[in-house]
Design a protein around this motif. Structure first.
Motif, PDB file in Angstrom:
ATOM      1  N   GLY A 100       4.693  10.658   2.557  1.00 21.91           N
ATOM      2  CA  GLY A 100       4.154   9.437   1.977  1.00 21.91           C
ATOM      3  C   GLY A 100       5.238   8.396   1.766  1.00 21.91           C
ATOM      4  N   GLU A 101       4.824   7.128   1.702  1.00 22.73           N
ATOM      5  CA  GLU A 101       5.776   6.050   1.490  1.00 22.73           C
ATOM      6  C   GLU A 101       5.037   4.815   0.988  1.00 22.73           C
ATOM      7  OE1 GLU A 101       9.605   5.028   3.937  1.00 22.73           O
ATOM      8  OE2 GLU A 101       7.889   4.168   4.978  1.00 22.73           O
ATOM      9  N   THR A 102       5.635   4.150   0.023  1.00 20.86           N
ATOM     10  CA  THR A 102       5.134   2.852  -0.414  1.00 20.86           C
ATOM     11  C   THR A 102       5.703   1.785   0.507  1.00 20.86           C
ATOM     12  OG1 THR A 102       4.952   3.552  -2.722  1.00 20.86           O
ATOM     13  CG2 THR A 102       5.091   1.191  -2.306  1.00 20.86           C
ATOM     14  N   GLN A 103       4.837   0.927   1.015  1.00 29.92           N
ATOM     15  CA  GLN A 103       5.282  -0.040   2.013  1.00 29.92           C
ATOM     16  C   GLN A 103       4.784  -1.442   1.700  1.00 29.92           C
ATOM     17  OE1 GLN A 103       3.953   1.398   5.864  1.00 29.92           O
ATOM     18  NE2 GLN A 103       5.700   2.788   6.057  1.00 29.92           N
TER      19      GLN A 103
ATOM     20  N   THR B  52      -2.181  -1.180  -3.047  1.00 25.20           N
ATOM     21  CA  THR B  52      -1.389  -1.474  -4.249  1.00 25.20           C
ATOM     22  C   THR B  52      -1.141  -2.975  -4.387  1.00 25.20           C
ATOM     23  OG1 THR B  52       0.699  -1.104  -3.060  1.00 25.20           O
ATOM     24  CG2 THR B  52      -0.252   0.788  -4.200  1.00 25.20           C
TER      25      THR B  52
ATOM     26  N   THR C 103      10.023  -0.481  -1.569  1.00 23.08           N
ATOM     27  CA  THR C 103       9.239  -0.200  -0.366  1.00 23.08           C
ATOM     28  C   THR C 103      10.140   0.309   0.753  1.00 23.08           C
ATOM     29  OG1 THR C 103       9.446  -2.516   0.366  1.00 23.08           O
ATOM     30  CG2 THR C 103       7.500  -1.931  -0.921  1.00 23.08           C
TER      31      THR C 103
ATOM     32  N   TYR D 200       0.848  -1.189   0.000  1.00 22.02           N
ATOM     33  CA  TYR D 200       0.000   0.000   0.000  1.00 22.02           C
ATOM     34  C   TYR D 200       0.888   1.245   0.000  1.00 22.02           C
ATOM     35  CZ  TYR D 200       1.504  -0.553   4.787  1.00 22.02           C
ATOM     36  OH  TYR D 200       2.305  -0.725   5.881  1.00 22.02           O
ATOM     37  N   ASP D 201       0.277   2.378  -0.314  1.00 21.13           N
ATOM     38  CA  ASP D 201       0.920   3.679  -0.167  1.00 21.13           C
ATOM     39  C   ASP D 201       0.358   4.322   1.091  1.00 21.13           C
ATOM     40  OD1 ASP D 201       2.305   3.373  -2.560  1.00 21.13           O
ATOM     41  OD2 ASP D 201       0.727   4.342  -3.736  1.00 21.13           O
TER      42      ASP D 201
END
Length: 295
Positions: A184-187, A258, A238, A176-177
């Motif tokens: 913000g960060e994609t993880q 995501t 990520t 997810y974002d």
């Protein structure tokens, strides 16, 4: 004046579950005995719980209305605005009923003192007559416990008293974002927990001890939340820089899915959940109303 109604909330005991699974008392006894266990302590807890429920029901004045509801029936039960809700059971049973209430006062009775923590069920059943009278007459001491709410971009909503969990239904890696305070960060992680001050004594406390020992956990009545990312995974795609933080009354934690599918559930009840597909968004923050509990 409307005649008061007391709704007594209970759940099936371990003894009930054993009989439902094995069909007869003899089969249940054999099942436990073959594993070096006895059904006697289970039966004793069942009898004590039943006696507690009976005592609370007996404390309701004869001229008042009454209703009984088991935990599995809560989603189908219609609470009235003026109800007095008497929960007889474990602390978690109060959390189970919280999402179905608005401003109804909740009195938590502990049927097995010394077994439960008693945070949400602090009262002995002997105090039921005085507590019922105090609530109806407006003399009861109460605290509004903050709740957490998750809202999806298609209008679905889920509230929790302890915490909200977002992650994979099988607790595998969730992608997810994440967005918080302009960052913000994609993880990829084992999921995200957003907890209240009431929940700070449970799951959130466990996570904080190992993952964020410096995190400040809110008080039950504080209109604040705290969030944690479970086991964030570092990779070229990520990150792991946003893994814990507070949420004020006007703030929200945002997640955009995501991966194939994520679920949102509250207070450990996975059966009552929201399902999010790829690209959907959910925001989590302080609920507009809390749970009124009698001190």
């Amino acid at each position: 004046m409307t005649t008061p109604r007391v709704v007594v909330v209970r759940r099936r005991t371990e003894y009930d579950e054993l009989l439902a699974r094995h069909g007869t008392l003899g089969q249940a006894e054999f099942f436990l005995r073959s594993r070096g266990q006895s059904i006697q302590p289970v039966r004793e807890r069942h009898e004590r719980t039943g006696a507690a429920v009976a005592a609370v029901l007996g404390a309701i004045p004869a001229e008042w209305r009454r209703a009984e509801v088991e935990r599995d029936e809560l989603a189908r039960f219609l609470f009235e605005d003026a109800d007095v809700v008497a929960v007889v059971g474990q602390d978690g049973l109060v959390a189970n009923v919280a999402k179905y209430l608005r401003a109804q006062p909740v009195i938590g009775f502990d049927p097995l003192p010394g077994t439960n923590p008693g945070v949400l069920v602090p009262h002995e059943v002997d105090s039921a007559p005085a507590l019922f009278a105090a609530v109806v007459e407006g003399r009861a001491r109460m605290v509004e416990r903050t709740m957490v709410v998750a809202r999806t971009d298609d209008g679905q909503e889920l509230r929790g008293l302890n915490e909200v969990f977002v992650g994979q239904p099988g607790h595998q890696s969730a992608r997810y974002d994440l967005a918080w305070r302009g960052r913000g960060e994609t993880q990829s992680s084992s999921g995200v927990i957003v907890g209240t001050g009431t929940g700070a004594t449970g799951w959130c406390a466990s996570i904080a001890r190992t993952s964020a020992p410096d995190a400040v956990l809110p008080a039950p009545s504080a209109r604040e939340l705290v969030w944690f990312v479970r086991e964030a995974w570092p990779s070229p795609a990520t990150g792991t820089t946003l893994t814990a933080g507070p949420l004020g009354p006007d703030e929200a934690l945002g997640l955009r899915v995501t991966s194939d599918s994520l679920v949102v559930f509250a207070d450990g009840v996975e059966a009552d959940r929201l399902v999010l597909g790829w690209g959907q968004q959910v925001t989590i923050g302080v609920a507009d109303r809390g749970l009124m509990t009698v001190l």
